[in-house]
Motif scaffolding. Structure first.
Motif, mmCIF file in Angstrom:
data_model
loop_
_atom_site.group_PDB
_atom_site.id
_atom_site.type_symbol
_atom_site.label_atom_id
_atom_site.label_comp_id
_atom_site.label_asym_id
_atom_site.label_seq_id
_atom_site.Cartn_x
_atom_site.Cartn_y
_atom_site.Cartn_z
ATOM 1 N N THR A 1 30.188 16.694 8.265
ATOM 2 C CA THR A 1 30.252 18.254 7.873
ATOM 3 C C THR A 1 29.110 18.313 7.851
ATOM 4 O O THR A 1 28.532 17.401 8.096
ATOM 5 N N ILE A 2 28.279 19.343 8.364
ATOM 6 C CA ILE A 2 26.927 19.371 7.660
ATOM 7 C C ILE A 2 27.095 20.581 6.627
ATOM 8 O O ILE A 2 28.303 21.409 6.246
ATOM 9 N N SER A 3 26.080 20.732 5.996
ATOM 10 C CA SER A 3 26.288 22.329 4.452
ATOM 11 C C SER A 3 25.152 23.139 5.562
ATOM 12 O O SER A 3 25.296 23.802 6.865
ATOM 13 N N GLY A 4 26.144 24.530 4.777
ATOM 14 C CA GLY A 4 25.773 25.769 5.254
ATOM 15 C C GLY A 4 25.895 26.955 3.909
ATOM 16 O O GLY A 4 26.298 26.735 2.800
ATOM 17 N N LEU B 1 37.045 38.637 0.552
ATOM 18 C CA LEU B 1 36.925 38.669 1.715
ATOM 19 C C LEU B 1 36.813 37.201 2.282
ATOM 20 O O LEU B 1 37.152 36.186 3.026
ATOM 21 N N ILE B 2 35.774 36.978 2.041
ATOM 22 C CA ILE B 2 35.266 35.686 2.902
ATOM 23 C C ILE B 2 35.336 34.821 1.959
ATOM 24 O O ILE B 2 35.594 33.457 2.588
ATOM 25 N N LYS B 3 35.493 34.998 0.809
ATOM 26 C CA LYS B 3 36.250 33.416 0.089
ATOM 27 C C LYS B 3 37.597 33.351 0.558
ATOM 28 O O LYS B 3 38.119 32.107 0.394
ATOM 29 N N ILE C 1 36.865 25.777 5.538
ATOM 30 C CA ILE C 1 35.167 25.051 5.404
ATOM 31 C C ILE C 1 35.867 25.005 4.070
ATOM 32 O O ILE C 1 36.192 26.224 3.026
ATOM 33 N N ALA C 2 34.243 24.716 3.600
ATOM 34 C CA ALA C 2 35.163 23.989 1.821
ATOM 35 C C ALA C 2 33.789 24.999 1.653
ATOM 36 O O ALA C 2 32.748 24.893 2.012
ATOM 37 N N LEU D 1 30.807 23.481 3.072
ATOM 38 C CA LEU D 1 30.771 22.473 4.036
ATOM 39 C C LEU D 1 31.736 22.972 4.614
ATOM 40 O O LEU D 1 32.357 23.441 4.830
ATOM 41 N N ILE D 2 31.056 22.650 6.287
ATOM 42 C CA ILE D 2 31.406 23.048 7.279
ATOM 43 C C ILE D 2 31.766 21.651 8.520
ATOM 44 O O ILE D 2 30.816 21.124 8.426
#
Length: 194
Positions: A126-129, A140-142, A150-151, A167-168
């Motif tokens: 994973t990578i962070s963003g 909607l996004i959540k 995607i966490a 965390l993607i």
């Protein structure tokens, strides 16, 4: 690669010696050494162990003949494509010598049986963003991000909206950015920290 879902144990008796394997998931070398220290039995004849964390691996024969305990334990971990795993085998000597081959089969086999029965989870790179969005887009996004793997690690609020730390999965980074743009109709963007 996979890791363990939870602590696993397996015991077996071989020629009156008792072998007990304890295997768990760890994040780093300090956690692995802490696991070994917590679970070792000072009254046992031997506390042999191995761990693998990425390219870092260590093992110990703890007084058994060289190469007969720690290395077979590590081979059992590697043989099941596991990472971020520590394995400890505690032996209470029963009076019968097993010989080098017998020790290797006993230590490696006890761990292999423990790991075969264990529930495993896949390790996802994973990578962070971060996403900064308006309140009108937040729900909607959540709701949609977790469905794509995607966490949401944390969120903080501003006067007009929120900042989400994510965390993607690395392989979904481009798709995640497009998803955030689509869900917010172009008002929010994903910034990936790499």
């Amino acid at each position: 690669m996979f890791t363990l879902q939870r602590l696993e144990t397996h015991s077996q008796d071989i020629k009156r010696s008792r072998f007990q394997a304890l295997c768990g998931s760890v994040s780093n070398e300090d956690e692995a050494r802490g696991f070994i220290a917590r679970h070792s039995d000072p009254t046992a004849s031997h506390n042999c162990w191995a761990f693998r964390i990425g390219q870092v691996y260590r093992f110990s024969d703890d007084g058994e003949p060289g190469g007969t305990a720690g290395k077979p334990i590590l081979q059992a971990i590697d043989g099941q494509l596991l990472d971020h795993v520590v394995a400890l085998v505690i032996r209470w000597f029963g009076g019968t010598l097993l010989g080098s081959g017998g020790l290797m089969r006993a230590y490696g086999g006890t761990v292999a049986m423990c790991l075969r029965a264990a529930e495993k989870i896949e390790i996802v790179d994973t990578i962070s963003g971060t996403v900064a969005c308006h309140f009108s887009d937040l729900a909607l996004i959540k709701a949609r991000l977790p469905a794509f793997g995607i966490a949401i690690a944390s969120e903080s609020f501003t006067e007009t909206g929120a900042h989400l730390s994510l965390l993607i999965p690395r392989m979904l980074a481009v798709d995640a950015a497009a998803l955030v743009l689509d869900l917010s109709r172009g008002r929010a963007t994903l910034v990936v920290d790499d």
